[in-house]
Write a protein that holds these residues in place. Structure first.
Motif, PDB file in Angstrom:
ATOM      1  N   PHE A  94     -66.166-133.007-106.297  1.00 17.08           N
ATOM      2  CA  PHE A  94     -65.821-133.524-107.465  1.00 17.08           C
ATOM      3  C   PHE A  94     -66.481-135.136-107.793  1.00 17.08           C
ATOM      4  CE2 PHE A  94     -61.880-131.169-106.955  1.00 17.08           C
ATOM      5  CZ  PHE A  94     -61.771-130.558-108.303  1.00 17.08           C
ATOM      6  N   GLY A  95     -67.543-135.125-106.826  1.00 16.51           N
ATOM      7  CA  GLY A  95     -68.371-136.386-107.252  1.00 16.51           C
ATOM      8  C   GLY A  95     -67.562-137.523-107.230  1.00 16.51           C
ATOM      9  N   ASP A  96     -68.130-138.484-107.932  1.00 14.17           N
ATOM     10  CA  ASP A  96     -67.330-139.850-108.049  1.00 14.17           C
ATOM     11  C   ASP A  96     -66.013-139.772-108.426  1.00 14.17           C
ATOM     12  OD1 ASP A  96     -69.788-140.586-107.575  1.00 14.17           O
ATOM     13  OD2 ASP A  96     -70.098-141.373-109.586  1.00 14.17           O
ATOM     14  N   TRP A  97     -65.280-138.678-108.890  1.00 11.84           N
ATOM     15  CA  TRP A  97     -64.014-138.496-108.841  1.00 11.84           C
ATOM     16  C   TRP A  97     -63.190-138.536-107.609  1.00 11.84           C
ATOM     17  CZ3 TRP A  97     -62.078-134.726-113.494  1.00 11.84           C
ATOM     18  CH2 TRP A  97     -62.542-135.233-114.579  1.00 11.84           C
ATOM     19  N   THR A  98     -63.894-138.129-106.618  1.00 11.70           N
ATOM     20  CA  THR A  98     -63.294-137.854-105.438  1.00 11.70           C
ATOM     21  C   THR A  98     -62.685-139.086-104.897  1.00 11.70           C
ATOM     22  OG1 THR A  98     -64.904-136.469-104.498  1.00 11.70           O
ATOM     23  CG2 THR A  98     -63.668-137.251-102.891  1.00 11.70           C
ATOM     24  N   GLY A  99     -61.178-138.878-104.328  1.00 11.59           N
ATOM     25  CA  GLY A  99     -60.389-140.134-103.942  1.00 11.59           C
ATOM     26  C   GLY A  99     -59.577-140.611-104.936  1.00 11.59           C
ATOM     27  N   ASN A 100     -59.884-140.274-106.421  1.00 12.72           N
ATOM     28  CA  ASN A 100     -59.169-140.791-107.445  1.00 12.72           C
ATOM     29  C   ASN A 100     -58.144-140.211-107.777  1.00 12.72           C
ATOM     30  OD1 ASN A 100     -60.730-143.420-108.403  1.00 12.72           O
ATOM     31  ND2 ASN A 100     -62.254-141.861-107.913  1.00 12.72           N
ATOM     32  N   ARG A 101     -56.825-140.777-108.277  1.00 15.75           N
ATOM     33  CA  ARG A 101     -55.816-140.116-108.705  1.00 15.75           C
ATOM     34  C   ARG A 101     -56.241-139.658-110.311  1.00 15.75           C
ATOM     35  NH1 ARG A 101     -51.164-140.602-106.243  1.00 15.75           N
ATOM     36  NH2 ARG A 101     -50.029-140.246-108.091  1.00 15.75           N
ATOM     37  N   TRP A 102     -55.107-138.587-110.879  1.00 14.35           N
ATOM     38  CA  TRP A 102     -55.508-138.135-111.885  1.00 14.35           C
ATOM     39  C   TRP A 102     -55.211-139.073-113.122  1.00 14.35           C
ATOM     40  CZ3 TRP A 102     -55.496-132.654-113.909  1.00 14.35           C
ATOM     41  CH2 TRP A 102     -56.001-131.762-112.899  1.00 14.35           C
ATOM     42  N   ASP A 103     -54.525-140.085-112.818  1.00 12.94           N
ATOM     43  CA  ASP A 103     -54.334-141.211-114.024  1.00 12.94           C
ATOM     44  C   ASP A 103     -55.191-142.241-113.820  1.00 12.94           C
ATOM     45  OD1 ASP A 103     -53.305-142.253-111.442  1.00 12.94           O
ATOM     46  OD2 ASP A 103     -51.322-142.634-112.102  1.00 12.94           O
ATOM     47  N   GLU A 104     -56.015-142.211-112.683  1.00 12.30           N
ATOM     48  CA  GLU A 104     -57.313-143.186-112.593  1.00 12.30           C
ATOM     49  C   GLU A 104     -58.296-142.670-113.050  1.00 12.30           C
ATOM     50  OE1 GLU A 104     -56.115-145.497-108.358  1.00 12.30           O
ATOM     51  OE2 GLU A 104     -57.154-143.497-108.207  1.00 12.30           O
ATOM     52  N   VAL A 105     -58.606-141.454-113.328  1.00 15.39           N
ATOM     53  CA  VAL A 105     -59.724-140.793-113.821  1.00 15.39           C
ATOM     54  C   VAL A 105     -60.307-141.474-115.222  1.00 15.39           C
ATOM     55  CG1 VAL A 105     -61.215-138.990-114.411  1.00 15.39           C
ATOM     56  CG2 VAL A 105     -59.920-138.922-112.403  1.00 15.39           C
ATOM     57  N   GLN A 106     -59.013-141.579-116.093  1.00 16.65           N
ATOM     58  CA  GLN A 106     -59.127-141.986-117.478  1.00 16.65           C
ATOM     59  C   GLN A 106     -59.890-143.605-117.429  1.00 16.65           C
ATOM     60  OE1 GLN A 106     -58.531-140.442-120.664  1.00 16.65           O
ATOM     61  NE2 GLN A 106     -59.705-142.318-121.434  1.00 16.65           N
ATOM     62  N   THR A 107     -58.917-144.368-116.586  1.00 17.83           N
ATOM     63  CA  THR A 107     -59.296-145.945-116.588  1.00 17.83           C
ATOM     64  C   THR A 107     -60.680-146.007-115.937  1.00 17.83           C
ATOM     65  OG1 THR A 107     -56.896-146.215-116.092  1.00 17.83           O
ATOM     66  CG2 THR A 107     -58.522-147.985-115.592  1.00 17.83           C
ATOM     67  N   LYS A 108     -61.154-145.370-114.991  1.00 20.98           N
ATOM     68  CA  LYS A 108     -62.264-145.573-114.627  1.00 20.98           C
ATOM     69  C   LYS A 108     -63.524-144.882-115.181  1.00 20.98           C
ATOM     70  CE  LYS A 108     -60.544-146.477-109.689  1.00 20.98           C
ATOM     71  NZ  LYS A 108     -60.599-146.102-108.145  1.00 20.98           N
ATOM     72  N   PHE A 109     -63.336-143.669-115.620  1.00 21.47           N
ATOM     73  CA  PHE A 109     -64.450-142.833-116.050  1.00 21.47           C
ATOM     74  C   PHE A 109     -64.372-142.542-117.425  1.00 21.47           C
ATOM     75  CE2 PHE A 109     -63.704-142.010-111.619  1.00 21.47           C
ATOM     76  CZ  PHE A 109     -65.038-142.320-111.142  1.00 21.47           C
ATOM     77  N   GLY A 110     -63.124-142.992-118.126  1.00 23.42           N
ATOM     78  CA  GLY A 110     -62.993-142.654-119.590  1.00 23.42           C
ATOM     79  C   GLY A 110     -63.082-141.277-119.973  1.00 23.42           C
ATOM     80  N   MET A 111     -62.333-140.407-118.898  1.00 24.42           N
ATOM     81  CA  MET A 111     -62.367-138.994-119.204  1.00 24.42           C
ATOM     82  C   MET A 111     -60.936-138.675-118.937  1.00 24.42           C
ATOM     83  SD  MET A 111     -65.596-137.780-117.023  1.00 24.42           S
ATOM     84  CE  MET A 111     -67.235-138.158-117.437  1.00 24.42           C
ATOM     85  N   SER A 112     -60.390-137.541-119.418  1.00 23.73           N
ATOM     86  CA  SER A 112     -59.165-137.075-119.230  1.00 23.73           C
ATOM     87  C   SER A 112     -59.212-136.126-117.952  1.00 23.73           C
ATOM     88  CB  SER A 112     -58.656-136.480-120.314  1.00 23.73           C
ATOM     89  OG  SER A 112     -57.380-135.820-119.975  1.00 23.73           O
ATOM     90  N   ALA A 113     -58.526-136.261-117.073  1.00 28.51           N
ATOM     91  CA  ALA A 113     -58.532-135.459-115.928  1.00 28.51           C
ATOM     92  C   ALA A 113     -57.889-134.132-116.158  1.00 28.51           C
ATOM     93  CB  ALA A 113     -57.607-135.958-114.706  1.00 28.51           C
TER      94      ALA A 113
END
Length: 216
Positions: A94-113
């Motif tokens: 999962f690349g840079d998503w690794t270790g992030n929670r589903w709800d953190e993906v939107q905040t950090k990457f501007g994407m919906s998990a």
């Protein structure tokens, strides 16, 4: 994929690993975090083995990751089967998503998990696994399994993402279409290859979670 399938029927049981340890719930772990199972996840492995106890199996294949190895241990012990480890069945990266929670993906990457399969298919994961290499390694593993067991039944223990890739390859549909189906922890899905039929691949069971036996 279908053009490379052999001309014999077979059954493939696809088993997702059990629930992972609590600190990794709703976290993208992928292939970079080799997490263990929770106590409930260990029971899911036992439940899968119990449900499959009367099913003749010719071979057992698995991802090398710890959560998968712990899930298959009860079945391997029950049957005296040595699992054949295929690195191509490891979970996707999962690349840079690794270790992030589903709800953190939107905040950090501007994407919906929740769009993860579509994002993966469009190579939108920052530093994530390339979709073509992902499909290629899974395809290679599955063709190895299928060609080795004419008219046989095999169990393949792996990951939710990889089961979706397998189904997308066999059904020849976009990976994003598999977002319509859940593949829960500890679930069993059954695919039949029937080359004499127009639709050579049939899903006989999808996302069935065997009941966990309660201690008396």
């Amino acid at each position: 994929m279908k053009s490379h399938l052999p001309g014999h029927p077979m059954q493939i049981y696809l088993i997702r690993h059990g629930e992972v340890e609590e600190k990794y719930h709703k976290v993208f772990g992928g292939s970079r975090i080799d997490m263990a199972l929770s106590p409930r996840g260990l029971k899911m492995g036992e439940a899968a083995a119990e449900w499959l106890k009367d099913t003749k199996l010719d071979a057992l294949y698995a991802s090398p990751m710890l959560r998968v190895q712990q899930t298959l241990a009860p079945l391997a012990a029950q049957r005296g089967l040595e699992p054949q480890i295929l690195t191509g069945l490891r979970e996707m990266d999962f690349g840079d998503w690794t270790g992030n929670r589903w709800d953190e993906v939107q905040t950090k990457f501007g994407m919906s998990a929740f769009d993860w399969l579509e994002i993966i298919e469009s190579n939108g994961l920052p530093n994530g696994e390339n979709i073509e290499s992902l499909k290629a390694r899974v395809r290679e593993s599955m063709l190895q399994i299928i060609h080795a067991h004419p008219h046989g039944k095999v169990a393949v223990y792996c990951h939710g993402g990889i089961i979706r890739v397998i189904l997308a390859l066999l059904l020849e549909v976009p990976l994003a279409h598999l977002a319509h189906f859940n593949i829960e922890y500890g679930s069993i899905s059954l695919v039949e290859l029937l080359p004499d039929r127009k639709h050579a691949v049939e899903i006989e069971l999808l996302n069935f979670q065997p009941p966990i036996m309660q201690a008396s």
